[in-house]
Design a protein around this motif. Structure first.
Motif, PDB file in Angstrom:
ATOM      1  N   ALA A 299      39.084  44.680  10.979  1.00  0.00           N
ATOM      2  CA  ALA A 299      39.363  43.237  11.047  1.00  0.00           C
ATOM      3  C   ALA A 299      40.591  42.924  11.904  1.00  0.00           C
ATOM      4  CB  ALA A 299      39.572  42.683   9.640  1.00  0.00           C
ATOM      5  N   SER A 300      41.399  43.965  12.225  1.00  0.00           N
ATOM      6  CA  SER A 300      42.597  43.683  13.027  1.00  0.00           C
ATOM      7  C   SER A 300      42.269  43.546  14.509  1.00  0.00           C
ATOM      8  CB  SER A 300      43.658  44.768  12.823  1.00  0.00           C
ATOM      9  OG  SER A 300      43.258  45.987  13.393  1.00  0.00           O
ATOM     10  N   ARG A 301      41.093  44.094  14.922  1.00  0.00           N
ATOM     11  CA  ARG A 301      40.742  43.977  16.343  1.00  0.00           C
ATOM     12  C   ARG A 301      39.289  43.621  16.580  1.00  0.00           C
ATOM     13  NH1 ARG A 301      42.079  49.374  18.789  1.00  0.00           N
ATOM     14  NH2 ARG A 301      41.816  50.100  16.668  1.00  0.00           N
TER      15      ARG A 301
ATOM     16  N   TYR B  33      50.150  48.532  13.167  1.00  0.00           N
ATOM     17  CA  TYR B  33      50.931  47.478  12.501  1.00  0.00           C
ATOM     18  C   TYR B  33      50.921  46.223  13.377  1.00  0.00           C
ATOM     19  CZ  TYR B  33      54.652  44.912  10.205  1.00  0.00           C
ATOM     20  OH  TYR B  33      55.358  43.925   9.551  1.00  0.00           O
ATOM     21  N   VAL B  34      51.152  46.418  14.665  1.00  0.00           N
ATOM     22  CA  VAL B  34      51.183  45.296  15.613  1.00  0.00           C
ATOM     23  C   VAL B  34      49.837  44.567  15.621  1.00  0.00           C
ATOM     24  CG1 VAL B  34      51.425  44.682  18.062  1.00  0.00           C
ATOM     25  CG2 VAL B  34      52.986  46.355  17.039  1.00  0.00           C
ATOM     26  N   HIS B  35      48.737  45.324  15.604  1.00  0.00           N
ATOM     27  CA  HIS B  35      47.403  44.705  15.588  1.00  0.00           C
ATOM     28  C   HIS B  35      47.171  43.904  14.314  1.00  0.00           C
ATOM     29  CE1 HIS B  35      45.762  46.148  19.256  1.00  0.00           C
ATOM     30  NE2 HIS B  35      46.019  47.403  18.972  1.00  0.00           N
ATOM     31  N   ARG B  36      47.562  44.508  13.196  1.00  0.00           N
ATOM     32  CA  ARG B  36      47.331  43.828  11.907  1.00  0.00           C
ATOM     33  C   ARG B  36      48.089  42.503  11.843  1.00  0.00           C
ATOM     34  NH1 ARG B  36      47.766  48.470   7.174  1.00  0.00           N
ATOM     35  NH2 ARG B  36      46.017  49.784   7.836  1.00  0.00           N
ATOM     36  N   VAL B  37      49.386  42.557  12.115  1.00  0.00           N
ATOM     37  CA  VAL B  37      50.178  41.320  11.991  1.00  0.00           C
ATOM     38  C   VAL B  37      49.816  40.319  13.085  1.00  0.00           C
ATOM     39  CG1 VAL B  37      52.059  42.546  10.831  1.00  0.00           C
ATOM     40  CG2 VAL B  37      52.218  42.122  13.295  1.00  0.00           C
TER      41      VAL B  37
ATOM     42  N   PRO C 123      56.833  43.027  19.980  1.00  0.00           N
ATOM     43  CA  PRO C 123      55.667  43.521  19.267  1.00  0.00           C
ATOM     44  C   PRO C 123      55.000  42.487  18.366  1.00  0.00           C
ATOM     45  CG  PRO C 123      57.673  44.458  18.354  1.00  0.00           C
ATOM     46  CD  PRO C 123      58.080  43.648  19.536  1.00  0.00           C
ATOM     47  N   SER C 124      55.679  41.358  18.092  1.00  0.00           N
ATOM     48  CA  SER C 124      55.032  40.301  17.308  1.00  0.00           C
ATOM     49  C   SER C 124      55.688  38.971  17.630  1.00  0.00           C
ATOM     50  CB  SER C 124      55.124  40.592  15.811  1.00  0.00           C
ATOM     51  OG  SER C 124      56.368  40.210  15.297  1.00  0.00           O
ATOM     52  N   PRO C 125      55.008  37.845  17.367  1.00  0.00           N
ATOM     53  CA  PRO C 125      55.560  36.535  17.718  1.00  0.00           C
ATOM     54  C   PRO C 125      56.881  36.232  17.007  1.00  0.00           C
ATOM     55  CG  PRO C 125      53.254  36.377  17.047  1.00  0.00           C
ATOM     56  CD  PRO C 125      53.710  37.747  16.720  1.00  0.00           C
ATOM     57  N   GLU C 126      57.704  35.378  17.619  1.00  0.00           N
ATOM     58  CA  GLU C 126      58.987  35.004  17.014  1.00  0.00           C
ATOM     59  C   GLU C 126      58.787  34.187  15.737  1.00  0.00           C
ATOM     60  OE1 GLU C 126      61.312  33.102  20.037  1.00  0.00           O
ATOM     61  OE2 GLU C 126      61.504  34.943  21.196  1.00  0.00           O
ATOM     62  N   THR C 127      57.625  33.538  15.617  1.00  0.00           N
ATOM     63  CA  THR C 127      57.351  32.699  14.441  1.00  0.00           C
ATOM     64  C   THR C 127      56.877  33.530  13.249  1.00  0.00           C
ATOM     65  OG1 THR C 127      55.148  32.334  15.345  1.00  0.00           O
ATOM     66  CG2 THR C 127      56.779  30.622  15.752  1.00  0.00           C
ATOM     67  N   MET C 128      56.921  34.846  13.411  1.00  0.00           N
ATOM     68  CA  MET C 128      56.413  35.763  12.379  1.00  0.00           C
ATOM     69  C   MET C 128      57.558  36.248  11.501  1.00  0.00           C
ATOM     70  SD  MET C 128      53.432  37.538  12.126  1.00  0.00           S
ATOM     71  CE  MET C 128      53.064  38.315  10.604  1.00  0.00           C
TER      72      MET C 128
ATOM     73  N   GLN D 155      39.620  33.258  11.990  1.00  0.00           N
ATOM     74  CA  GLN D 155      40.485  32.111  12.246  1.00  0.00           C
ATOM     75  C   GLN D 155      41.306  31.752  11.007  1.00  0.00           C
ATOM     76  OE1 GLN D 155      40.587  30.759  15.365  1.00  0.00           O
ATOM     77  NE2 GLN D 155      39.061  32.241  15.995  1.00  0.00           N
ATOM     78  N   GLY D 156      42.480  31.150  11.241  1.00  0.00           N
ATOM     79  CA  GLY D 156      43.265  30.532  10.166  1.00  0.00           C
ATOM     80  C   GLY D 156      43.993  31.476   9.243  1.00  0.00           C
ATOM     81  N   VAL D 157      44.372  32.677   9.725  1.00  0.00           N
ATOM     82  CA  VAL D 157      45.085  33.632   8.860  1.00  0.00           C
ATOM     83  C   VAL D 157      46.561  33.229   8.784  1.00  0.00           C
ATOM     84  CG1 VAL D 157      45.697  36.054   8.489  1.00  0.00           C
ATOM     85  CG2 VAL D 157      43.479  35.477   9.499  1.00  0.00           C
ATOM     86  N   SER D 158      47.030  32.927   7.576  1.00  0.00           N
ATOM     87  CA  SER D 158      48.431  32.526   7.405  1.00  0.00           C
ATOM     88  C   SER D 158      49.310  33.680   6.934  1.00  0.00           C
ATOM     89  CB  SER D 158      48.535  31.369   6.410  1.00  0.00           C
ATOM     90  OG  SER D 158      47.963  31.749   5.161  1.00  0.00           O
ATOM     91  N   HIS D 159      48.696  34.653   6.233  1.00  0.00           N
ATOM     92  CA  HIS D 159      49.451  35.792   5.695  1.00  0.00           C
ATOM     93  C   HIS D 159      48.699  37.097   5.943  1.00  0.00           C
ATOM     94  CE1 HIS D 159      51.113  32.408   3.469  1.00  0.00           C
ATOM     95  NE2 HIS D 159      52.133  33.162   3.097  1.00  0.00           N
ATOM     96  N   VAL D 160      49.458  38.132   6.258  1.00  0.00           N
ATOM     97  CA  VAL D 160      48.913  39.491   6.313  1.00  0.00           C
ATOM     98  C   VAL D 160      49.680  40.294   5.267  1.00  0.00           C
ATOM     99  CG1 VAL D 160      48.877  41.625   7.662  1.00  0.00           C
ATOM    100  CG2 VAL D 160      48.135  39.490   8.716  1.00  0.00           C
TER     101      VAL D 160
END
Length: 439
Positions: free
Chosen positions: A307-309, A331-335, A217-222, A314-319
């Motif tokens: 804004a989630s879809r 939640y998946v869309h937001r993160v 549901p989200s990247p491993e780097t998250m 560009q360039g979002v480092s934190h949610v």
């Protein structure tokens, strides 16, 4: 021929050139399932998350049916926001370029925020084969008789649930009643809310239903952090968080426009400079806000799920979820706005007890949460929300086992209950010692 290549589909040599130009080798899961029925001209509902490749899942089959000898609109693509419509139109233009059809195929972008009369004049000079736009402006052009959609073979409704949330389904309905009832309908949505069902039943008869479940549901780097609110003001907690992070850009999500405006005001009054982005802004205000974000005026932006879809930032480092969403898909869309292209990303979630069922569902999907609180600008790891429950469960299990270990006397003598209690306590101490040694 390998099992999953674009060669296996009945596509024209022109569409093959587009695939080659785009550098596509293997179709994504949504493309593998959408292409066969879409190429056969069947209507369908596709459920998948952002970034799954759905734009080309509908674009390639539609371009496959393009008949350049016809001087009429052949298919229509609708999106809930101007920004999303622009992104789709860019992909259409790219496909036309790779097809080598710049002179033969014409695509027009119909969105608000531009001069209506100029648009009418442009459409009068040459009829487009492809129309991409927002429902309101497309409907305007149909009512002005600047564009005729009756002969279109295909109609795409992208981000249908967001279209519903933003109140555009009525305009989509008005467009469709002016089109041929046999038009091929391709509906894409992350979720299919109950409120969308009457619309789908009205326009789709026995559609193919495709649902793509993401393995991850989200990247491993998250990184996913949970911060308990404990009756604190979300603005106060976010101010503390802001002292501990240095975001390139942080999106602070709320559930709805009123909450977004209120939180933005609260944060500004506490000295944090924030932008605001939601469906209640005028097209001009949205455009200005996105420009200011691109020029890095703000490090923080308070936003709704729009804004989630619907918007590419560009360039979002934190949610930061100031309010946890109502559904796991959101939640998946937001993160999903951060940790893109293999980069690091952090999701910080302010949660209440009522959010625990959602957190548990996300954990079952494979997400790992870490539990923190932030004080004086410093992160401190704390016990998980269910640590006490687990500890109580473990203790009660040990106590039960200790009681079972007690040998009950064959003959009941005075004081036997005291004796049993003493032996159970002895067993309990022994079991606890063993339990701690194993840790």
């Amino acid at each position: 021929m390998s099992k999953h290549t674009f060669d296996q589909y009945a596509i024209t040599s022109t569409v093959s050139r587009i695939v080659e130009g785009l550098g596509f080798k293997t179709p994504t899961p949504i493309q593998q399932q959408v292409l066969p029925p879409a190429l056969r001209g069947e209507s369908l509902i596709g459920q998948s998350h952002t970034g799954s490749g759905k734009t080309h899942a509908y674009l390639l089959p539609l371009l496959n049916k393009m008949d350049e000898s016809l001087d009429e609109v052949q298919f229509v693509i609708t999106a809930p926001t101007r920004e999303l419509a622009i992104q789709i139109h860019e992909e259409v233009k790219k496909a036309i370029r790779f097809a080598g059809k710049e002179e033969a195929w014409l695509s027009k972008l119909l969105i608000g925020g531009t001069d209506k009369q100029k648009m009418v004049d442009k459409l009068a000079s040459r009829k487009p084969h492809i129309v991409v736009g927002t429902p309101g402006r497309i409907l305007d052009m149909v009512k002005e008789e600047a564009v005729d959609l009756y002969h279109a073979k295909g109609f795409v409704l992208d981000e249908a649930d967001l279209m519903l949330d933003l109140g555009f389904i009525e305009e989509v309905d008005q467009i469709l009643v002016r089109m041929d009832e046999n038009v091929q309908m391709l509906v894409f949505s992350a979720t299919i809310p109950e409120r969308l069902q009457p619309f789908l039943k009205k326009y789709l008869t026995n559609p193919v239903h495709i649902q793509i479940e993401d393995d991850k549901p989200s990247p491993e780097t998250m990184e996913h952090r949970l911060v308990p609110l404990r009756h604190k003001d979300p603005a106060d907690v976010i101010i503390e968080i802001s002292k501990s992070i240095q975001p390139y850009l942080a999106i602070i999500f709320t559930n709805g426009k009123k909450h977004a405006d209120q939180l933005a005001d609260d944060l500004i009054s506490r000295g944090l400079e924030v932008g605001v982005l939601h469906g209640g802004l005028s097209p001009r205000e949205r455009k200005r806000m996105l420009k200011e974000l691109q020029s890095l005026r703000y490090q923080y932006i308070v936003a709704t799920d729009l804004a989630s879809r619907g918007i590419d930032i560009q360039g979002v480092s934190h949610v930061i979820n100031a309010q946890m969403p109502k559904e796991e898909e959101f939640y998946v869309h937001r993160v999903g706005r951060t940790a893109r292209a293999g980069l690091q990303g952090t999701a910080i979630n302010l949660y209440k007890e009522s959010d625990l069922p959602l957190i548990q569902k996300l954990e079952k999907k494979g997400l790992t949460f870490e539990f923190y609180e932030v004080k004086n600008g410093e992160w401190k790891e704390i016990n998980a929300y269910n640590e006490r429950q687990n500890r109580e469960r473990r203790t009660s299990d040990i106590e039960r086992k200790a009681k079972q270990m007690v040998r009950k006397p064959k003959k009941v003598k005075p004081g036997y209950k005291k004796k049993i209690k003493k032996e159970a306590s002895k067993n309990l101490r022994k079991l606890k010692r063993e339990s701690y040694k194993r840790k």
